[in-house]
Design a protein around this motif. Structure first.
Motif, PDB file in Angstrom:
ATOM      1  N   ARG A 135      91.743-129.676  13.437  1.00 37.83           N
ATOM      2  CA  ARG A 135      91.295-128.427  12.819  1.00 37.83           C
ATOM      3  C   ARG A 135      91.815-128.305  11.392  1.00 37.83           C
ATOM      4  NH1 ARG A 135      88.685-125.029  16.155  1.00 37.83           N
ATOM      5  NH2 ARG A 135      88.722-123.359  14.588  1.00 37.83           N
ATOM      6  N   VAL A 168      92.783-125.544   8.331  1.00 40.26           N
ATOM      7  CA  VAL A 168      93.071-124.165   7.966  1.00 40.26           C
ATOM      8  C   VAL A 168      92.867-124.049   6.462  1.00 40.26           C
ATOM      9  CG1 VAL A 168      95.561-124.564   7.640  1.00 40.26           C
ATOM     10  CG2 VAL A 168      94.723-122.263   8.159  1.00 40.26           C
ATOM     11  N   THR A 172      90.119-120.950  10.135  1.00 36.81           N
ATOM     12  CA  THR A 172      90.212-122.325  10.642  1.00 36.81           C
ATOM     13  C   THR A 172      88.831-122.767  11.112  1.00 36.81           C
ATOM     14  OG1 THR A 172      90.703-121.740  12.958  1.00 36.81           O
ATOM     15  CG2 THR A 172      92.588-121.960  11.435  1.00 36.81           C
TER      16      THR A 172
END
Length: 442
Positions: free
Chosen positions: A326, A328, A343
């Protein structure tokens, strides 16, 4: 300051009066009249500005156009960051007197010189730290009957780091053939210097990568090819080789794709704003940008768009989590919004908004080893003490945006954090230090 080696070639529009032997470079054709940028790069060199940048007084030019190393590329604002050298065609002098109008800085790095054909500067004129173009006269009796040229030098940045020039007049004639030979020699000189610097830097970079990645990086073969290219002196071939050696063959770049941000350039502002332009701040109107996340695949040589939310939306400060799953980042959806933390997956899906406080900017997020997120925010109201720009402190929260709490308490800005290998946080901050003693800020 990084310099760009740019060569500009313009048609010659020198004002000549064959019977009187008058040569005048007045730039009234709207171009450089055969002058060339032989080093560096500039914005709008030939300007038709009618009023001075500060104060609005009429420009003391002759006619419509003049030469300026101060103008931005679009000609709308002053920009003292340009550096370089501009040179005129070759003139064979028939009289020792030369007149010209010069404005701008008076420092050692900004001036107009008359040079002999070998490049030696024999006379010079400077500005007076003023926008006024003042009349100057140069007397060079030793140069009568000799080929000479004029050189505008701007090797300064910052306040009065520029030069303006108009109405260069002398008795003589332009030697077109000598001008062509001299400009070609100058181009070869610049290319030779540029090639030498390029080769030295390339060789150092290849050796460093060879030491860092033995067996994975073909340093020996690349150095052998570089030696051959150095002997040949082909600047274009060197540029192509540099991309191959330092990018396509680079073990730091070619195994995995590279994420990068594209955006419209931020408007210039004081450094303490950190380009936040918070919606409730006095410089909020300076927000005028948008961007996208893109992926560079070095091995394939392709660039693809990962995430482009649309007009007026800006993303910044992406960071990849420790699992590589992921991202951010901070995103602002327009002038009425502020930066908030989001995110999404590395595939550009499952977008989640983690912060949403009104009138607050949250930026510079980074993943922490425990799965939390560290970021900078304007959540504790404070201002720069010499104006009203809003400052940031460090905060942390859980991966889902819960439990936001402040961990930095300095009086001014804290930001641009990163996680060190041992888990500590490296960040920058600035505050006033002995403000009454000097201008130092740390």
């Amino acid at each position: 300051m990084k310099r760009l080696w740019v060569i500009l070639l313009y048609g010659m529009g020198v004002t000549l009066a064959a019977r009187s032997g008058a040569v005048r470079f007045d730039f009234e054709s709207g171009d450089l009249q055969g002058w060339e940028v032989v080093e560096g790069a500039f914005g709008r060199l030939v300007s038709d500005r009618t009023k001075e940048h500060h104060g609005g007084a009429p420009y003391t030019k002759v006619g419509t156009f003049f030469l300026s190393t101060l103008e931005s590329a679009d000609g709308t604002r002053p920009d003292d960051r340009f550096e370089g050298v501009i040179e005129s065609p070759v003139v064979v002098l028939e009289s020792p007197e030369v007149t010209l109008r010069v404005g701008g800085g008076k420092g050692d790095g900004v001036y107009v010189a008359l040079c002999t054909l070998d490049g030696r500067e024999v006379a010079a004129a400077r500005g007076a730290n003023s926008q006024t173009l003042q009349a100057h006269s140069l007397s060079v009796p030793a140069c009568v009957g000799q080929p000479v040229f004029f050189r505008v030098v701007d090797r300064a940045v910052g306040s009065w780091g520029h030069i303006t020039l108009d109405h260069v007049s002398c008795q003589g004639r332009v030697d077109a053939q000598a001008s062509a030979r001299r400009f070609e020699a100058r181009r070869r000189e610049v290319a030779r210097v540029g090639n030498t610097e390029t080769v030295d830097r390339l060789r150092a970079g290849i050796r460093e990568l060879g030491v860092g990645f033995p067996g994975r990086y073909p340093a020996a073969a690349l150095l052998q090819r570089l030696d051959a290219l150095d002997a040949d002196g082909d600047a274009g071939a060197l540029e192509a080789f540099a991309r191959e050696a330092l990018v396509r063959e680079n073990p730091l770049l070619n195994p995995t794709p590279v994420l990068f941000v594209t955006r419209k350039q931020y408007r210039p502002d004081h450094h303490n704003t950190a380009t936040l332009f918070v919606s409730c701040e006095l410089n909020a109107r300076s927000y005028d940008t948008e961007g996208a996340f893109k992926i560079l695949d070095v091995g394939r040589g392709t660039v693809t768009t990962l995430f482009a939310p649309g007009p007026g939306v800006t993303m910044r400060d992406p960071d990849l989590d420790f699992a590589g799953e992921r991202l951010v980042f901070a995103m602002r959806k327009g002038p009425q919004d502020d930066y908030h933390i989001y995110t999404m997956t590395v595939a550009g899906t499952d977008l989640r908004q983690l912060t949403s406080a009104q009138g607050v900017a949250d930026v510079d997020p980074v993943w922490l080893p425990d799965g939390g997120i560290l970021f900078s925010a304007t959540r504790e109201p404070k201002y720069c003490m010499c104006n009203r720009h809003i400052m940031c402190n460090l905060y942390r929260m859980e991966a889902d945006g819960a439990n936001i709490h402040q961990i930095g308490k300095s009086t001014l800005f804290e930001g641009h954090a990163s996680v060190m290998p041992d888990g500590r946080i490296l960040y920058d901050r600035w505050e006033y230090v002995d403000r009454n003693f000097g201008d130092a800020q740390g």
